[in-house]
Design an enzyme around this catalytic site. Sequence first.
Site, PDB file in Angstrom:
ATOM      1  N   ASP A  11       0.872  -1.168   0.000  1.00 17.99           N
ATOM      2  CA  ASP A  11       0.000   0.000   0.000  1.00 17.99           C
ATOM      3  C   ASP A  11       0.915   1.225   0.000  1.00 17.99           C
ATOM      4  OD1 ASP A  11      -2.366   1.657   0.562  1.00 17.99           O
ATOM      5  OD2 ASP A  11      -1.476   1.837   2.553  1.00 17.99           O
ATOM      6  N   ASP A  13      -0.239   5.222   0.835  1.00 20.25           N
ATOM      7  CA  ASP A  13      -0.517   6.192   1.901  1.00 20.25           C
ATOM      8  C   ASP A  13      -0.680   5.485   3.245  1.00 20.25           C
ATOM      9  OD1 ASP A  13      -0.668   8.618   0.309  1.00 20.25           O
ATOM     10  OD2 ASP A  13      -2.510   7.779  -0.535  1.00 20.25           O
ATOM     11  N   ASP A 174      -1.425  -0.685   6.015  1.00 16.80           N
ATOM     12  CA  ASP A 174      -1.692  -0.139   7.346  1.00 16.80           C
ATOM     13  C   ASP A 174      -3.157  -0.145   7.719  1.00 16.80           C
ATOM     14  OD1 ASP A 174      -2.065   2.011   5.330  1.00 16.80           O
ATOM     15  OD2 ASP A 174      -2.575   3.223   7.075  1.00 16.80           O
TER      16      ASP A 174
END
Length: 227
Positions: A11, A13, A174
């Site tokens: 991922d 951001d 995240d």
Amino acid sequence: MSAPPRLILFDVDGTLVDSQGDIVAAMTHAFGAVGLPAPARADILGIVGLSLPVAMARLAPELDAAAHGRMVEGYKDAYMDLRALAGAAQSSPLYPGAREVLETLAAAPDVLLGVATGKSRRGLDKLLEAHDLRDLFVTQQVADFHPSKPHPAMILAALAETGIAARDAVMIGDTSFDMDMAQAAGVRGIGVGWGYHPRSALSAASAFIAAFAELPPLLDSLWESVT
């Protein structure tokens, strides 16, 4: 016997870069464009990773599709303006240790790197260029061409592009959207401890790291478990 090729998907951001300042500011602008106060910071960060239309619908369910569309455009315009002012590398800095670990992993002959992100193609291109990371990722899956996370389309496309089996791939992220996407695609998810969702939300993760330096030895352990 040589190890099979592996695919490590990231991922962006909240995992590779910390873009929360610009995300919150752009979302505040997007809500102002339709005359509404911005949601709480935690609520805004809670939707990071979703495609923008899905994020707007979740944050402002009382509005119609046309209003959501205006918010999406307002967000995009504000985000681009903010990035132009500071520069992408400054407004979305890499997390500590990210570059070193990426370069180490990319140097391994049996490893391919990729990204699966809710960012647009344009946004990802600008970010990778700013950080001089364009050549590290052999597959780049973006929101323009896929359903929003946690739909597994991004990971399935990356597996198809690279020819890597799901058992030889991992997804690092995240948010719960990343981990649920990984689970839906049949790959293992590795949650990180520095992003926008709390660890308690990453219940679908197969493993967890608190710092980038922990990733290479964890991957070695995971690969050994499937050989």
